[in-house]
Design a protein around this motif. Structure first.
Motif, PDB file in Angstrom:
ATOM      1  N   PHE A  57     -32.022  34.973  -4.346  1.00 41.51           N
ATOM      2  CA  PHE A  57     -31.560  36.118  -5.137  1.00 41.51           C
ATOM      3  C   PHE A  57     -32.468  36.333  -6.341  1.00 41.51           C
ATOM      4  CE2 PHE A  57     -29.264  37.947  -8.683  1.00 41.51           C
ATOM      5  CZ  PHE A  57     -28.590  39.016  -8.119  1.00 41.51           C
ATOM      6  N   TYR A  58     -32.816  35.251  -7.026  1.00 39.66           N
ATOM      7  CA  TYR A  58     -33.559  35.352  -8.277  1.00 39.66           C
ATOM      8  C   TYR A  58     -35.040  35.657  -8.063  1.00 39.66           C
ATOM      9  CZ  TYR A  58     -29.297  33.693 -10.398  1.00 39.66           C
ATOM     10  OH  TYR A  58     -27.997  33.588 -10.810  1.00 39.66           O
ATOM     11  N   VAL A  59     -35.481  35.632  -6.810  1.00 40.37           N
ATOM     12  CA  VAL A  59     -36.832  36.101  -6.508  1.00 40.37           C
ATOM     13  C   VAL A  59     -36.898  37.618  -6.702  1.00 40.37           C
ATOM     14  CG1 VAL A  59     -38.574  36.342  -4.691  1.00 40.37           C
ATOM     15  CG2 VAL A  59     -37.258  34.212  -4.901  1.00 40.37           C
ATOM     16  N   TYR A  60     -35.756  38.286  -6.485  1.00 36.61           N
ATOM     17  CA  TYR A  60     -35.721  39.747  -6.486  1.00 36.61           C
ATOM     18  C   TYR A  60     -34.953  40.355  -7.652  1.00 36.61           C
ATOM     19  CZ  TYR A  60     -37.384  38.791  -1.804  1.00 36.61           C
ATOM     20  OH  TYR A  60     -38.119  38.319  -0.746  1.00 36.61           O
ATOM     21  N   PHE A  61     -33.970  39.625  -8.179  1.00 36.22           N
ATOM     22  CA  PHE A  61     -33.133  40.151  -9.257  1.00 36.22           C
ATOM     23  C   PHE A  61     -32.842  39.047 -10.272  1.00 36.22           C
ATOM     24  CE2 PHE A  61     -32.045  42.408  -5.325  1.00 36.22           C
ATOM     25  CZ  PHE A  61     -32.361  43.714  -5.686  1.00 36.22           C
TER      26      PHE A  61
END
Length: 202
Positions: A57-61
């Motif tokens: 998730f934190y790769v994108y947001f």
């Protein structure tokens, strides 16, 4: 460009695989936010539905707030593209209005979470909510001015007309796309276009 926009832009996928993963997260967020609402939804709910690791998730947001805002923009792009494809080749502005309204109701029926997410955006992300409709209005105003120049509609204020037509579509989509899906979109659009073209005068 704001700090949030810069951070989001820096996370834009560079590969087709990355874009597919980001879209999976957005699709999962649409379901989660649409069914549970913003406050009841966790990042884990989204990644679970998307079947990706929490760290992905934190790769994108950067946050739940960021993906919610991205989702509002994403859904706006989806519906504009959906309508644009279906009004292509219209014979004139009234024909485009008819086809566009049919398409909007069909989109609402296919994406029932749209209304809850957009309405919740008024309170969760009011700037994203405002931008969502302003993007619609910009295109609408341009199309109305061009139709006026071609002599397809009488002269008038494109800004007022654009917002009035958007309001009509939004509430017809709510009534006949979400609450009452028995009538065909074509029947609803015909009645609406009759009012648009003829007005309410006897």
């Amino acid at each position: 460009m704001s700090t949030l926009q810069k951070a989001s832009a820096s996370k834009n996928p560079k590969t087709a695989r990355g874009q597919r993963t980001r879209n999976k997260l957005l699709d999962a967020a649409e379901i989660a936010f649409g069914e549970e609402g913003f406050h009841a939804t966790s990042i884990g709910d989204i990644t679970g539905r998307a079947q990706v690791a929490l760290g992905t998730f934190y790769v994108y947001f950067d946050s739940k707030d960021e993906i919610f805002r991205a989702l509002v923009a994403h859904m706006g792009h989806m519906v504009r593209s959906w309508i644009a494809e279906r009004v292509a080749g219209s014979t004139d502005r009234l024909d485009a209005e008819f086809k566009g309204l049919v398409a909007y109701i069909e989109f609402a029926r296919a994406h029932r979470n749209l209304y809850r997410i957009i309405e919740e955006a008024q309170f969760v992300a009011p700037d994203a909510y405002k931008a969502h409709y302003e993007r619609f209005a910009e295109g609408y105003q341009r199309n109305l001015r061009e139709a006026e120049e071609r002599g397809e509609i009488r002269s008038g204020d494109a800004d007022t007309r654009a917002w009035a037509l958007i309001g009509m579509s939004v509430f017809l989509g709510l009534k006949f796309g979400i609450w009452d899906t028995q009538r065909s979109p074509e029947d609803i659009a015909r009645d609406a276009i009759d009012m648009i073209s003829g007005g309410l005068k006897p």
